[in-house]
Design a protein around this motif. Structure first.
Motif, mmCIF file in Angstrom:
data_model
loop_
_atom_site.group_PDB
_atom_site.id
_atom_site.type_symbol
_atom_site.label_atom_id
_atom_site.label_comp_id
_atom_site.label_asym_id
_atom_site.label_seq_id
_atom_site.Cartn_x
_atom_site.Cartn_y
_atom_site.Cartn_z
ATOM 1 N N LYS A 8 0.797 -1.226 0.000
ATOM 2 C CA LYS A 8 0.000 0.000 0.000
ATOM 3 C C LYS A 8 0.828 1.273 0.000
ATOM 4 C CE LYS A 8 -4.092 -1.962 2.243
ATOM 5 N NZ LYS A 8 -5.080 -1.807 3.350
ATOM 6 N N ARG A 9 2.156 1.136 0.091
ATOM 7 C CA ARG A 9 3.065 2.279 0.091
ATOM 8 C C ARG A 9 2.806 3.206 1.278
ATOM 9 N NH1 ARG A 9 6.738 0.569 -1.578
ATOM 10 N NH2 ARG A 9 7.702 2.444 -2.437
ATOM 11 N N THR A 10 2.562 2.629 2.420
ATOM 12 C CA THR A 10 2.356 3.392 3.644
ATOM 13 C C THR A 10 3.582 3.240 4.544
ATOM 14 O OG1 THR A 10 1.246 1.493 4.665
ATOM 15 C CG2 THR A 10 -0.146 3.130 3.577
ATOM 16 N N PRO A 11 3.874 4.229 5.387
ATOM 17 C CA PRO A 11 5.044 4.130 6.271
ATOM 18 C C PRO A 11 4.915 2.936 7.222
ATOM 19 C CG PRO A 11 4.277 6.396 6.148
ATOM 20 C CD PRO A 11 3.225 5.551 5.495
ATOM 21 N N SER A 12 6.001 2.244 7.390
ATOM 22 C CA SER A 12 6.027 1.095 8.291
ATOM 23 C C SER A 12 6.036 1.561 9.740
ATOM 24 C CB SER A 12 7.277 0.253 8.029
ATOM 25 O OG SER A 12 7.398 -0.781 8.988
ATOM 26 N N GLN A 13 5.451 0.760 10.613
ATOM 27 C CA GLN A 13 5.578 0.969 12.052
ATOM 28 C C GLN A 13 6.523 -0.062 12.666
ATOM 29 O OE1 GLN A 13 1.512 0.811 13.490
ATOM 30 N NE2 GLN A 13 1.197 2.977 13.070
ATOM 31 N N LEU A 14 7.081 -0.900 11.816
ATOM 32 C CA LEU A 14 7.846 -2.058 12.253
ATOM 33 C C LEU A 14 9.334 -1.882 11.959
ATOM 34 C CD1 LEU A 14 7.137 -5.037 13.277
ATOM 35 C CD2 LEU A 14 7.391 -5.715 10.883
ATOM 36 N N TYR A 15 10.154 -2.350 12.882
ATOM 37 C CA TYR A 15 11.568 -2.553 12.593
ATOM 38 C C TYR A 15 11.735 -3.955 12.021
ATOM 39 C CZ TYR A 15 12.940 1.354 15.719
ATOM 40 O OH TYR A 15 13.108 2.580 16.319
ATOM 41 N N ILE A 16 12.574 -4.104 11.003
ATOM 42 C CA ILE A 16 12.973 -5.422 10.531
ATOM 43 C C ILE A 16 14.485 -5.520 10.671
ATOM 44 C CG2 ILE A 16 13.116 -7.010 8.580
ATOM 45 C CD1 ILE A 16 10.488 -5.965 7.575
ATOM 46 N N GLU A 17 14.929 -6.533 11.410
ATOM 47 C CA GLU A 17 16.352 -6.691 11.724
ATOM 48 C C GLU A 17 16.826 -8.070 11.306
ATOM 49 O OE1 GLU A 17 19.109 -5.832 15.621
ATOM 50 O OE2 GLU A 17 17.353 -7.109 15.912
ATOM 51 N N VAL A 18 17.957 -8.107 10.605
ATOM 52 C CA VAL A 18 18.540 -9.377 10.186
ATOM 53 C C VAL A 18 19.643 -9.770 11.166
ATOM 54 C CG1 VAL A 18 20.193 -8.277 8.611
ATOM 55 C CG2 VAL A 18 19.532 -10.650 8.237
ATOM 56 N N MET A 19 19.764 -11.068 11.411
ATOM 57 C CA MET A 19 20.723 -11.568 12.380
ATOM 58 C C MET A 19 22.075 -11.875 11.719
ATOM 59 S SD MET A 19 19.145 -11.546 15.253
ATOM 60 C CE MET A 19 17.993 -10.222 14.830
ATOM 61 N N PRO A 20 23.156 -11.896 12.517
ATOM 62 C CA PRO A 20 24.481 -12.221 11.973
ATOM 63 C C PRO A 20 24.508 -13.598 11.309
ATOM 64 C CG PRO A 20 24.672 -11.351 14.205
ATOM 65 C CD PRO A 20 23.208 -11.590 13.961
ATOM 66 N N GLY A 21 25.306 -13.694 10.240
ATOM 67 C CA GLY A 21 25.440 -14.961 9.536
ATOM 68 C C GLY A 21 24.338 -15.224 8.529
ATOM 69 N N SER A 22 23.496 -14.224 8.279
ATOM 70 C CA SER A 22 22.371 -14.419 7.362
ATOM 71 C C SER A 22 22.751 -14.045 5.932
ATOM 72 C CB SER A 22 21.177 -13.562 7.798
ATOM 73 O OG SER A 22 20.712 -13.938 9.075
ATOM 74 N N ARG A 23 22.213 -14.798 5.002
ATOM 75 C CA ARG A 23 22.371 -14.499 3.576
ATOM 76 C C ARG A 23 20.973 -14.305 2.999
ATOM 77 N NH1 ARG A 23 25.342 -15.091 -1.225
ATOM 78 N NH2 ARG A 23 24.218 -16.096 -2.941
ATOM 79 N N LEU A 24 20.764 -13.142 2.379
ATOM 80 C CA LEU A 24 19.455 -12.780 1.861
ATOM 81 C C LEU A 24 19.499 -12.568 0.349
ATOM 82 C CD1 LEU A 24 18.360 -10.054 4.463
ATOM 83 C CD2 LEU A 24 18.054 -12.533 4.620
ATOM 84 N N LEU A 25 18.404 -12.921 -0.297
ATOM 85 C CA LEU A 25 18.132 -12.503 -1.670
ATOM 86 C C LEU A 25 17.155 -11.339 -1.580
ATOM 87 C CD1 LEU A 25 17.442 -15.957 -3.405
ATOM 88 C CD2 LEU A 25 19.638 -14.903 -2.863
#
Length: 203
Positions: free
Chosen positions: A98-115
């Motif tokens: 919806k292209r609205t501002p997030s209220q959430l933090y998203i945090e990635v942990m050490p050792g993670s590999r993301l696409l």
């Protein structure tokens, strides 16, 4: 042709678009996605999204883990509401769609590999391959299923039962995130979690 576990997840959708039952179509889609997708390796905890930002990417966890949380500055307390393990898609759906501002933090942990793929890249992908809307369907089904179970567990299960369920679902989770984050996800304090383990024994 390079493949990732992302495609295992997408192609396991049921029902699968008939176009994707064709091997040539699969290869064409895989090649296109491989030409657009980004990769990142995280050696330390890192925020992918902050409150007030608009979620502009989908992330897929190849290895590692990430979490979504709210931060109550007045109470100096974090509330972890989502844990994303391997082979899951990460974003804040309402903000992303919806292209609205997030209220959430998203945090990635050490050792993670993301696409990762941006919203514009996803839009271009769906224009080129309309049946690739499977991305959106996969995201929404995962989100609805996850939060339906999460709500049920918070209402129906004790903290200890939620802890056992967490360990069963994510056997190596204690190697990926801290006891403080686990306690936050369970809705209890780290001290309460320690008492539960002491009283019941570590599973």
């Amino acid at each position: 042709m390079q493949t990732h576990r992302l495609f295992d997840v997408l192609f396991s959708m049921n029902p699968l678009p008939k176009e994707l039952t064709n091997e040539a179509n699969r290869k064409e889609l895989i090649n296109y996605i491989n030409s657009k997708i980004g990769f990142s390796h995280h050696t330390h905890r890192q925020l992918l999204l902050n409150p007030g930002q608009i979620a502009d990417h989908l992330y897929f966890v190849e290895n590692g883990m990430a979490r979504g949380y709210y931060d109550d500055e007045l109470k100096e307390k974090e509330y972890t509401i989502c844990l994303w393990d391997e082979q899951t898609i990460i974003t804040e759906p309402q903000s992303f769609l919806k292209r609205t501002p997030s209220q959430l933090y998203i945090e990635v942990m050490p050792g993670s590999r993301l696409l990762s793929i941006s919203r514009q890249q996803l839009s271009d992908l769906i224009d080129a391959f309309p049946y690739a809307e499977i991305f959106i369907r996969c995201l929404m089904l995962q989100y609805v299923s996850y939060h339906t179970k999460r709500t049920h567990d918070l209402i129906s299960l004790s903290a200890w039962e939620r802890y056992l369920d967490l360990l069963q679902k994510h056997p190596k989770i204690e190697q990926k995130i801290s006891k403080e984050i686990i306690a936050s996800y369970l809705g209890i304090t780290p001290q309460s979690l320690s008492r539960l383990i002491k009283d019941n024994g570590h599973p």
